[in-house]
Design an enzyme around this catalytic site. Structure first.
Site, short mmCIF file in Angstrom:
data_model
loop_
_atom_site.label_atom_id
_atom_site.label_comp_id
_atom_site.label_asym_id
_atom_site.label_seq_id
_atom_site.Cartn_x
_atom_site.Cartn_y
_atom_site.Cartn_z
N ASN A 91 55.69 17.91 33.99
CA ASN A 91 54.92 19.04 33.48
C ASN A 91 55.22 19.19 31.99
O ASN A 91 56.32 18.86 31.54
CB ASN A 91 55.36 20.32 34.21
N HIS A 93 55.41 22.03 28.90
CA HIS A 93 55.52 23.48 28.73
C HIS A 93 55.64 23.77 27.23
O HIS A 93 56.38 23.08 26.52
CB HIS A 93 56.76 23.99 29.47
#
Ligand code: GRF
Length: 205
Positions: A91, A93
């Site tokens: 992911n 971020h």
């Protein structure tokens, strides 16, 4: 993906001529995700999840992907899907985790909180996905200095620019590895203070 899809676009652009990695499919939790249109334009197959909480559906949509990249995907990935892609799901971020992450910390809110905190440094983080939001082992980070006159929008734009550089580097580094068994950690070469506005993202393993 659920957002505007600019990180997907960076991957499509950067990996276009790559012999190491390519984007094979784009899975969204919402039919209006900007990433879907970007994928279609690039000739990449797409899928929209009816129920993003249904692990079987998520796993089926991801199929035999070697690496799963969450970029602007705001739904919780069901634990069984996380387990299926352990150390193969990442992911991105828009802050330096573990600060300014967790449930509800996405979009403009992240940058508002960074500014409210008085921190002089923020940045982008790519990490493995585990069962908690923004929590899995960190793979790579790149710092972005906060300016005295920053607003959430200006800070978000500079962090996003870094994300677009960082994510393809990490995906390429991961794809080059022969084994997926152990977490990869990449370190930045240089510093935000030296590079200033001239964004030069390099990493070493
Ligand atoms: C990025 O800031 C990413 O870090 C966060 O959501 C945003 C997605 O932007 N997870 P985009 O959809 O890639 O433009």
């Amino acid at each position: 993906m659920s957002g505007g899809g600019s990180n997907l676009q960076a991957l499509l652009d950067e990996l276009a001529g790559s012999s190491v990695a390519r984007v094979t499919r784009v899975v969204a939790s919402r039919p209006d995700a900007g990433a879907l249109e970007r994928a279609r334009r690039a000739g990449v197959s797409t899928a929209v999840l009816d129920d993003p909480a249904d692990a079987d559906q998520v796993v089926a949509a991801l199929g035999d992907a070697g690496l799963v990249v969450l970029a602007g995907y705001l739904r919780r990935v069901p634990p069984a899907a996380v387990a299926r892609f352990r150390l193969r799901m990442i992911n991105i971020h828009p802050a330096l985790l573990p600060a300014f992450g967790g449930a509800g910390m996405y979009g403009r809110r992240v940058h508002e909180q960074v500014l409210a905190s008085g921190m002089e440094i923020t940045g982008a983080t790519v990490h493995y996905v585990d069962e908690e939001y923004d929590h899995g082992p960190i793979i790579a980070q790149w710092p972005v200095p906060v300016r005295a006159d920053d607003a959430p929008e200006t800070l978000a734009a500079r962090v996003l620019e870094v994300e677009h550089r960082l994510l393809p580097l990490v995906v390429t580094a991961l794809a080059r590895r022969a084994s997926w068994g152990a977490p990869l950690r990449l370190f930045a070469i240089g510093s935000a203070f030296v590079t200033g506005d001239k964004l030069a993202v390099q990493l070493r393993g």
